[in-house]
Design a protein around this motif. Structure first.
Motif, PDB file in Angstrom:
ATOM      1  N   GLU A  12      32.881  48.714 -28.829  1.00  0.00           N
ATOM      2  CA  GLU A  12      33.292  49.746 -27.874  1.00  0.00           C
ATOM      3  C   GLU A  12      33.262  49.221 -26.435  1.00  0.00           C
ATOM      4  O   GLU A  12      34.168  49.501 -25.651  1.00  0.00           O
ATOM      5  CB  GLU A  12      32.412  50.983 -28.040  1.00  0.00           C
ATOM      6  CG  GLU A  12      32.680  51.698 -29.350  1.00  0.00           C
ATOM      7  CD  GLU A  12      31.654  52.766 -29.696  1.00  0.00           C
ATOM      8  OE1 GLU A  12      30.655  52.921 -28.947  1.00  0.00           O
ATOM      9  OE2 GLU A  12      31.838  53.436 -30.725  1.00  0.00           O
ATOM     10  N   ASP A  13      32.237  48.431 -26.113  1.00  0.00           N
ATOM     11  CA  ASP A  13      32.161  47.827 -24.776  1.00  0.00           C
ATOM     12  C   ASP A  13      33.313  46.857 -24.550  1.00  0.00           C
ATOM     13  O   ASP A  13      33.911  46.815 -23.479  1.00  0.00           O
ATOM     14  CB  ASP A  13      30.826  47.099 -24.584  1.00  0.00           C
ATOM     15  CG  ASP A  13      29.633  48.040 -24.505  1.00  0.00           C
ATOM     16  OD1 ASP A  13      29.848  49.265 -24.315  1.00  0.00           O
ATOM     17  OD2 ASP A  13      28.497  47.553 -24.637  1.00  0.00           O
ATOM     18  N   TRP A  14      33.620  46.060 -25.571  1.00  0.00           N
ATOM     19  CA  TRP A  14      34.735  45.107 -25.468  1.00  0.00           C
ATOM     20  C   TRP A  14      36.059  45.840 -25.263  1.00  0.00           C
ATOM     21  O   TRP A  14      36.854  45.473 -24.390  1.00  0.00           O
ATOM     22  CB  TRP A  14      34.811  44.227 -26.728  1.00  0.00           C
ATOM     23  CG  TRP A  14      36.147  43.591 -26.893  1.00  0.00           C
ATOM     24  CD1 TRP A  14      36.672  42.579 -26.128  1.00  0.00           C
ATOM     25  CD2 TRP A  14      37.143  43.936 -27.842  1.00  0.00           C
ATOM     26  NE1 TRP A  14      37.939  42.281 -26.566  1.00  0.00           N
ATOM     27  CE2 TRP A  14      38.258  43.095 -27.620  1.00  0.00           C
ATOM     28  CE3 TRP A  14      37.212  44.866 -28.879  1.00  0.00           C
ATOM     29  CZ2 TRP A  14      39.411  43.165 -28.389  1.00  0.00           C
ATOM     30  CZ3 TRP A  14      38.363  44.924 -29.637  1.00  0.00           C
ATOM     31  CH2 TRP A  14      39.444  44.090 -29.382  1.00  0.00           C
ATOM     32  N   LYS A  15      36.288  46.915 -26.033  1.00  0.00           N
ATOM     33  CA  LYS A  15      37.534  47.670 -25.895  1.00  0.00           C
ATOM     34  C   LYS A  15      37.668  48.241 -24.486  1.00  0.00           C
ATOM     35  O   LYS A  15      38.746  48.229 -23.903  1.00  0.00           O
ATOM     36  CB  LYS A  15      37.592  48.788 -26.936  1.00  0.00           C
ATOM     37  CG  LYS A  15      37.835  48.267 -28.347  1.00  0.00           C
ATOM     38  CD  LYS A  15      37.725  49.366 -29.387  1.00  0.00           C
ATOM     39  CE  LYS A  15      38.847  50.342 -29.267  1.00  0.00           C
ATOM     40  NZ  LYS A  15      38.856  51.368 -30.312  1.00  0.00           N
ATOM     41  N   ALA A  16      36.572  48.731 -23.943  1.00  0.00           N
ATOM     42  CA  ALA A  16      36.590  49.316 -22.602  1.00  0.00           C
ATOM     43  C   ALA A  16      36.756  48.252 -21.514  1.00  0.00           C
ATOM     44  O   ALA A  16      37.254  48.550 -20.430  1.00  0.00           O
ATOM     45  CB  ALA A  16      35.306  50.106 -22.364  1.00  0.00           C
ATOM     46  N   SER A  17      36.358  47.013 -21.820  1.00  0.00           N
ATOM     47  CA  SER A  17      36.389  45.952 -20.814  1.00  0.00           C
ATOM     48  C   SER A  17      37.794  45.441 -20.512  1.00  0.00           C
ATOM     49  O   SER A  17      38.053  44.948 -19.420  1.00  0.00           O
ATOM     50  CB  SER A  17      35.519  44.774 -21.264  1.00  0.00           C
ATOM     51  OG  SER A  17      36.163  44.019 -22.283  1.00  0.00           O
ATOM     52  N   GLY A  18      38.683  45.502 -21.495  1.00  0.00           N
ATOM     53  CA  GLY A  18      40.027  44.963 -21.310  1.00  0.00           C
ATOM     54  C   GLY A  18      40.088  43.448 -21.457  1.00  0.00           C
ATOM     55  O   GLY A  18      41.140  42.846 -21.251  1.00  0.00           O
ATOM     56  N   LEU A  19      38.975  42.828 -21.814  1.00  0.00           N
ATOM     57  CA  LEU A  19      38.939  41.374 -21.989  1.00  0.00           C
ATOM     58  C   LEU A  19      39.459  40.976 -23.360  1.00  0.00           C
ATOM     59  O   LEU A  19      39.467  41.789 -24.294  1.00  0.00           O
ATOM     60  CB  LEU A  19      37.497  40.866 -21.848  1.00  0.00           C
ATOM     61  CG  LEU A  19      36.808  41.056 -20.502  1.00  0.00           C
ATOM     62  CD1 LEU A  19      35.332  40.673 -20.612  1.00  0.00           C
ATOM     63  CD2 LEU A  19      37.498  40.240 -19.431  1.00  0.00           C
TER      64      LEU A  19
END
Length: 86
Positions: A12-19
């Motif tokens: 979820e953090d990765w998805k929100a990061s846009g990286l």
């Protein structure tokens, strides 16, 4: 927290990061193949639960064009959900 909860939180953090996955993993010291496994598992779990629950249907209706002509002072807009059981 369980391993699954930790990894799903990372997803979820990765998805929100846009990286990109590789960049996210490099920044946090995660192994890319392991992270990719958890991303697939996350998407598989949540895509199944979404497709078997609700289907969202929306239709834009230009009511503003008719409000003055119909002398309407209050409008109630309702939302409907279509539940499909397999």
């Amino acid at each position: 927290m369980s391993k699954q909860e930790i990894m799903y939180s990372h997803v979820e953090d990765w998805k929100a990061s846009g990286l990109k996955q590789a960049t996210y993993c490099e920044n946090l010291g995660l192994k890319l193949p392991t992270f990719s496994y958890w991303v697939q598992k996350y998407h598989k779990e949540f895509s199944q639960s979404v497709t078997s629950s609700f289907v969202s249907i929306s239709k834009a209706v230009p009511l503003y064009k008719f409000l003055d002509k119909l002398n309407i002072k209050h409008i109630i807009i309702e939302t409907y959900s279509l539940i499909i059981n397999d």
